[in-house]
Design a protein around this motif. Structure first.
Motif, PDB file in Angstrom:
ATOM      1  N   PRO A 178      -3.165   6.280  -6.267  1.00  0.00           N
ATOM      2  CA  PRO A 178      -2.521   7.374  -5.516  1.00  0.00           C
ATOM      3  C   PRO A 178      -1.987   6.949  -4.143  1.00  0.00           C
ATOM      4  O   PRO A 178      -0.919   7.407  -3.730  1.00  0.00           O
ATOM      5  CB  PRO A 178      -3.633   8.412  -5.354  1.00  0.00           C
ATOM      6  CG  PRO A 178      -4.656   8.066  -6.365  1.00  0.00           C
ATOM      7  CD  PRO A 178      -4.527   6.602  -6.638  1.00  0.00           C
ATOM      8  N   ARG A 179      -2.698   6.065  -3.443  1.00  0.00           N
ATOM      9  CA  ARG A 179      -2.219   5.641  -2.121  1.00  0.00           C
ATOM     10  C   ARG A 179      -0.950   4.815  -2.235  1.00  0.00           C
ATOM     11  O   ARG A 179      -0.011   4.991  -1.454  1.00  0.00           O
ATOM     12  CB  ARG A 179      -3.296   4.839  -1.399  1.00  0.00           C
ATOM     13  CG  ARG A 179      -4.356   5.759  -0.773  1.00  0.00           C
ATOM     14  CD  ARG A 179      -5.359   4.952  -0.016  1.00  0.00           C
ATOM     15  NE  ARG A 179      -6.226   4.338  -1.014  1.00  0.00           N
ATOM     16  CZ  ARG A 179      -7.059   3.349  -0.795  1.00  0.00           C
ATOM     17  NH1 ARG A 179      -7.149   2.817   0.385  1.00  0.00           N
ATOM     18  NH2 ARG A 179      -7.814   2.857  -1.759  1.00  0.00           N
ATOM     19  N   LYS A 180      -0.924   3.899  -3.192  1.00  0.00           N
ATOM     20  CA  LYS A 180       0.281   3.073  -3.386  1.00  0.00           C
ATOM     21  C   LYS A 180       1.449   3.929  -3.847  1.00  0.00           C
ATOM     22  O   LYS A 180       2.594   3.697  -3.467  1.00  0.00           O
ATOM     23  CB  LYS A 180       0.021   1.967  -4.410  1.00  0.00           C
ATOM     24  CG  LYS A 180      -0.936   0.926  -3.938  1.00  0.00           C
ATOM     25  CD  LYS A 180      -0.285   0.057  -2.894  1.00  0.00           C
ATOM     26  CE  LYS A 180      -1.211  -1.087  -2.521  1.00  0.00           C
ATOM     27  NZ  LYS A 180      -0.655  -1.918  -1.487  1.00  0.00           N
ATOM     28  N   ARG A 181       1.144   4.923  -4.671  1.00  0.00           N
ATOM     29  CA  ARG A 181       2.190   5.824  -5.166  1.00  0.00           C
ATOM     30  C   ARG A 181       2.823   6.586  -4.004  1.00  0.00           C
ATOM     31  O   ARG A 181       4.052   6.699  -3.912  1.00  0.00           O
ATOM     32  CB  ARG A 181       1.568   6.783  -6.177  1.00  0.00           C
ATOM     33  CG  ARG A 181       2.556   7.568  -6.944  1.00  0.00           C
ATOM     34  CD  ARG A 181       1.814   8.464  -7.925  1.00  0.00           C
ATOM     35  NE  ARG A 181       2.632   8.615  -9.081  1.00  0.00           N
ATOM     36  CZ  ARG A 181       2.216   8.637 -10.313  1.00  0.00           C
ATOM     37  NH1 ARG A 181       0.952   8.522 -10.576  1.00  0.00           N
ATOM     38  NH2 ARG A 181       3.044   8.780 -11.302  1.00  0.00           N
ATOM     39  N   ALA A 182       1.993   7.112  -3.086  1.00  0.00           N
ATOM     40  CA  ALA A 182       2.504   7.842  -1.924  1.00  0.00           C
ATOM     41  C   ALA A 182       3.313   6.916  -1.019  1.00  0.00           C
ATOM     42  O   ALA A 182       4.356   7.307  -0.492  1.00  0.00           O
ATOM     43  CB  ALA A 182       1.351   8.473  -1.160  1.00  0.00           C
ATOM     44  N   GLU A 183       2.819   5.693  -0.850  1.00  0.00           N
ATOM     45  CA  GLU A 183       3.528   4.720  -0.022  1.00  0.00           C
ATOM     46  C   GLU A 183       4.909   4.420  -0.603  1.00  0.00           C
ATOM     47  O   GLU A 183       5.912   4.363   0.118  1.00  0.00           O
ATOM     48  CB  GLU A 183       2.694   3.445   0.038  1.00  0.00           C
ATOM     49  CG  GLU A 183       3.190   2.401   0.985  1.00  0.00           C
ATOM     50  CD  GLU A 183       2.272   1.186   0.999  1.00  0.00           C
ATOM     51  OE1 GLU A 183       2.814   0.064   0.953  1.00  0.00           O
ATOM     52  OE2 GLU A 183       1.047   1.352   1.043  1.00  0.00           O
ATOM     53  N   ALA A 184       4.979   4.242  -1.910  1.00  0.00           N
ATOM     54  CA  ALA A 184       6.256   3.966  -2.569  1.00  0.00           C
ATOM     55  C   ALA A 184       7.202   5.158  -2.447  1.00  0.00           C
ATOM     56  O   ALA A 184       8.403   4.996  -2.244  1.00  0.00           O
ATOM     57  CB  ALA A 184       6.024   3.625  -4.034  1.00  0.00           C
ATOM     58  N   LYS A 185       6.647   6.365  -2.539  1.00  0.00           N
ATOM     59  CA  LYS A 185       7.471   7.572  -2.430  1.00  0.00           C
ATOM     60  C   LYS A 185       8.079   7.676  -1.029  1.00  0.00           C
ATOM     61  O   LYS A 185       9.255   8.024  -0.871  1.00  0.00           O
ATOM     62  CB  LYS A 185       6.611   8.796  -2.737  1.00  0.00           C
ATOM     63  CG  LYS A 185       7.370  10.019  -3.080  1.00  0.00           C
ATOM     64  CD  LYS A 185       6.433  11.107  -3.550  1.00  0.00           C
ATOM     65  CE  LYS A 185       7.192  12.226  -4.195  1.00  0.00           C
ATOM     66  NZ  LYS A 185       6.315  13.270  -4.702  1.00  0.00           N
ATOM     67  N   ARG A 186       7.281   7.370  -0.003  1.00  0.00           N
ATOM     68  CA  ARG A 186       7.798   7.397   1.374  1.00  0.00           C
ATOM     69  C   ARG A 186       8.887   6.343   1.558  1.00  0.00           C
ATOM     70  O   ARG A 186       9.920   6.605   2.172  1.00  0.00           O
ATOM     71  CB  ARG A 186       6.663   7.152   2.374  1.00  0.00           C
ATOM     72  CG  ARG A 186       5.788   8.361   2.610  1.00  0.00           C
ATOM     73  CD  ARG A 186       4.889   8.159   3.815  1.00  0.00           C
ATOM     74  NE  ARG A 186       4.072   6.952   3.718  1.00  0.00           N
ATOM     75  CZ  ARG A 186       2.870   6.873   3.151  1.00  0.00           C
ATOM     76  NH1 ARG A 186       2.339   7.947   2.610  1.00  0.00           N
ATOM     77  NH2 ARG A 186       2.207   5.734   3.135  1.00  0.00           N
ATOM     78  N   ALA A 187       8.665   5.154   1.034  1.00  0.00           N
ATOM     79  CA  ALA A 187       9.653   4.084   1.170  1.00  0.00           C
ATOM     80  C   ALA A 187      10.960   4.459   0.473  1.00  0.00           C
ATOM     81  O   ALA A 187      12.052   4.226   1.004  1.00  0.00           O
ATOM     82  CB  ALA A 187       9.105   2.782   0.600  1.00  0.00           C
ATOM     83  N   LEU A 188      10.844   5.056  -0.696  1.00  0.00           N
ATOM     84  CA  LEU A 188      12.039   5.475  -1.418  1.00  0.00           C
ATOM     85  C   LEU A 188      12.782   6.560  -0.654  1.00  0.00           C
ATOM     86  O   LEU A 188      14.013   6.549  -0.580  1.00  0.00           O
ATOM     87  CB  LEU A 188      11.653   5.979  -2.816  1.00  0.00           C
ATOM     88  CG  LEU A 188      12.783   6.267  -3.776  1.00  0.00           C
ATOM     89  CD1 LEU A 188      13.626   5.019  -4.009  1.00  0.00           C
ATOM     90  CD2 LEU A 188      12.237   6.771  -5.094  1.00  0.00           C
ATOM     91  N   GLY A 189      12.032   7.476  -0.051  1.00  0.00           N
ATOM     92  CA  GLY A 189      12.657   8.515   0.771  1.00  0.00           C
ATOM     93  C   GLY A 189      13.412   7.928   1.944  1.00  0.00           C
ATOM     94  O   GLY A 189      14.512   8.374   2.283  1.00  0.00           O
ATOM     95  N   ARG A 190      12.831   6.898   2.576  1.00  0.00           N
ATOM     96  CA  ARG A 190      13.527   6.251   3.695  1.00  0.00           C
ATOM     97  C   ARG A 190      14.796   5.561   3.216  1.00  0.00           C
ATOM     98  O   ARG A 190      15.828   5.599   3.893  1.00  0.00           O
ATOM     99  CB  ARG A 190      12.608   5.240   4.369  1.00  0.00           C
ATOM    100  CG  ARG A 190      11.577   5.882   5.272  1.00  0.00           C
ATOM    101  CD  ARG A 190      10.911   4.860   6.172  1.00  0.00           C
ATOM    102  NE  ARG A 190      10.229   3.814   5.427  1.00  0.00           N
ATOM    103  CZ  ARG A 190       8.937   3.827   5.092  1.00  0.00           C
ATOM    104  NH1 ARG A 190       8.189   4.837   5.434  1.00  0.00           N
ATOM    105  NH2 ARG A 190       8.416   2.820   4.423  1.00  0.00           N
ATOM    106  N   LEU A 191      14.733   4.930   2.059  1.00  0.00           N
ATOM    107  CA  LEU A 191      15.923   4.260   1.536  1.00  0.00           C
ATOM    108  C   LEU A 191      17.033   5.253   1.215  1.00  0.00           C
ATOM    109  O   LEU A 191      18.212   4.950   1.370  1.00  0.00           O
ATOM    110  CB  LEU A 191      15.569   3.466   0.273  1.00  0.00           C
ATOM    111  CG  LEU A 191      14.790   2.183   0.503  1.00  0.00           C
ATOM    112  CD1 LEU A 191      14.379   1.574  -0.832  1.00  0.00           C
ATOM    113  CD2 LEU A 191      15.621   1.188   1.292  1.00  0.00           C
ATOM    114  N   ARG A 192      16.634   6.417   0.762  1.00  0.00           N
ATOM    115  CA  ARG A 192      17.628   7.444   0.430  1.00  0.00           C
ATOM    116  C   ARG A 192      18.131   8.179   1.660  1.00  0.00           C
ATOM    117  O   ARG A 192      19.038   8.998   1.566  1.00  0.00           O
ATOM    118  CB  ARG A 192      17.013   8.450  -0.538  1.00  0.00           C
ATOM    119  CG  ARG A 192      16.810   7.885  -1.911  1.00  0.00           C
ATOM    120  CD  ARG A 192      16.263   8.937  -2.813  1.00  0.00           C
ATOM    121  NE  ARG A 192      16.162   8.435  -4.176  1.00  0.00           N
ATOM    122  CZ  ARG A 192      15.459   9.022  -5.116  1.00  0.00           C
ATOM    123  NH1 ARG A 192      14.792  10.128  -4.868  1.00  0.00           N
ATOM    124  NH2 ARG A 192      15.422   8.520  -6.325  1.00  0.00           N
TER     125      ARG A 192
END
Length: 52
Positions: free
Chosen positions: A31-45
């Motif tokens: 879950p922590r890695k998943r949230a981290e990836a979601k934040r990174a993807l949001g920044r990229l978008r």
């Protein structure tokens, strides 16, 4: 000349591709890695950066 999807499919059948697939599944289940990836993807978008 094979397209990108067929190249990905061919790579996924190699030993290295299988290792990377297994690692991605492990990371996605944390879950922590998943949230981290979601934040990174949001920044990229462009979301979450405060400007667009």
């Amino acid at each position: 000349m094979p397209g990108i999807l067929s190249k990905i499919a061919m790579f996924s059948r190699t030993p290295q591709g299988r290792r990377l697939t297994a690692k991605a599944k492990r990371v996605a289940s944390d879950p922590r890695k998943r949230a981290e990836a979601k934040r990174a993807l949001g920044r990229l978008r462009g979301r979450g950066s405060g400007h667009r």
